[in-house]
Design an enzyme around this catalytic site. Structure first.
Site, short mmCIF file in Angstrom:
data_model
loop_
_atom_site.label_atom_id
_atom_site.label_comp_id
_atom_site.label_asym_id
_atom_site.label_seq_id
_atom_site.Cartn_x
_atom_site.Cartn_y
_atom_site.Cartn_z
N GLY A 173 0.82 -1.20 0.00
CA GLY A 173 0.00 0.00 0.00
C GLY A 173 0.86 1.25 0.00
N CYS A 174 0.29 2.35 0.47
CA CYS A 174 1.01 3.63 0.48
C CYS A 174 2.30 3.51 1.28
CB CYS A 174 0.11 4.70 1.09
SG CYS A 174 0.92 6.30 1.27
N PHE A 175 3.41 3.91 0.67
CA PHE A 175 4.69 3.74 1.37
C PHE A 175 4.88 4.70 2.54
CE2 PHE A 175 6.82 5.85 -2.63
CZ PHE A 175 6.14 7.03 -2.40
N TRP A 176 4.06 5.72 2.65
CA TRP A 176 4.16 6.60 3.81
C TRP A 176 3.85 5.82 5.09
CZ3 TRP A 176 0.66 11.06 1.55
CH2 TRP A 176 1.36 11.67 0.48
#
Length: 224
Positions: A53-56
């Site tokens: 998913g979002c790497f943040w």
């Protein structure tokens, strides 16, 4: 004569600075995550690459773990060279948002990293994690060695046999071809952008839940 010499000196100095900056940029492009890793003093440490998913969010989870030296956000899984966030986030490439985790195996094992990875995202949703939809958010374990592949596949089998998830796990287990470091502003995004709407509404609740569930594995600075 003096004025002309001064002009020549300033011109030479400008060229030197410009070339130095260009060479630095080229090194970052050529060496990618390895260059950043050296800056973080991770030379000699093994690394693992995951897409969930979002790497943040993924970056924030892993960087909190004891034994993890550095976490780098980037892109992997596609054929395009030097992908940009605009390309990846819009689905114009085959890359997924990923993180490269440098860790000390005497403090945390690859198996433990696998366990955290599967516990911090939904491996049963195809090309989606919560509000983030698209192939760039697909679930992937990138392996570097046959042993890593074996461990990843064995753990997936273990989770499925235990009925951990209601639906079938769709996580890909594939060899790591290349990890491309993301733009600088994506690095350590969660910490550096606490007021970002996505961080406030999506990432922060997930990270705080992770901190509650993995308190015994957190670095000291993340224990309130």
């Amino acid at each position: 004569m003096i004025t002309r010499n001064l002009l020549f000196l300033f011109a030479a100095l400008f060229c030197f600075i410009a070339c130095s900056e260009a060479n630095t940029s080229d090194r970052m492009q050529l060496t990618g995550s390895d260059a950043l890793a050296q800056e973080e003093d991770t030379v000699g440490l093994p690394s693992a690459v995951f897409a969930g998913g979002c790497f943040w969010c993924t970056e924030a989870y892993f960087e909190r773990l004891k034994g993890v030296k550095a976490v780098i956000s980037g892109y992997s899984g596609g054929k395009e060279k030097k992908p940009t966030y605009r390309q990846v986030s819009s689905g114009l490439s085959d890359h997924a948002e990923a993180v490269q985790v440098y860790y000390n195996p005497s403090q945390i094992t690859y198996q433990e990293l696998l366990e955290v990875f599967f516990a911090t995202h939904d491996p049963t949703t195809l090309n989606r994690q919560g509000p983030d939809v698209g192939k760039q958010y697909r679930s992937i374990v990138f392996y570097k060695t046959p042993e890593e592949k074996k461990q990843a596949e064995a753990y997936i089998k273990q989770l499925e046999e235990a009925g951990t998830y209601k639906n079938k796990i769709v996580t890909h287990v594939q060899p790591l071809d290349k990890f491309w470091i993301a733009e600088e502003y994506h690095q350590d995004y969660y910490r550096r952008n606490p007021q970002d709407p996505y961080v406030v509404s999506v990432a922060r609740p997930k990270v705080r839940k992770f901190e509650d569930n993995y308190r015994s594995k957190l670095k000291r600075e993340y224990i309130e």
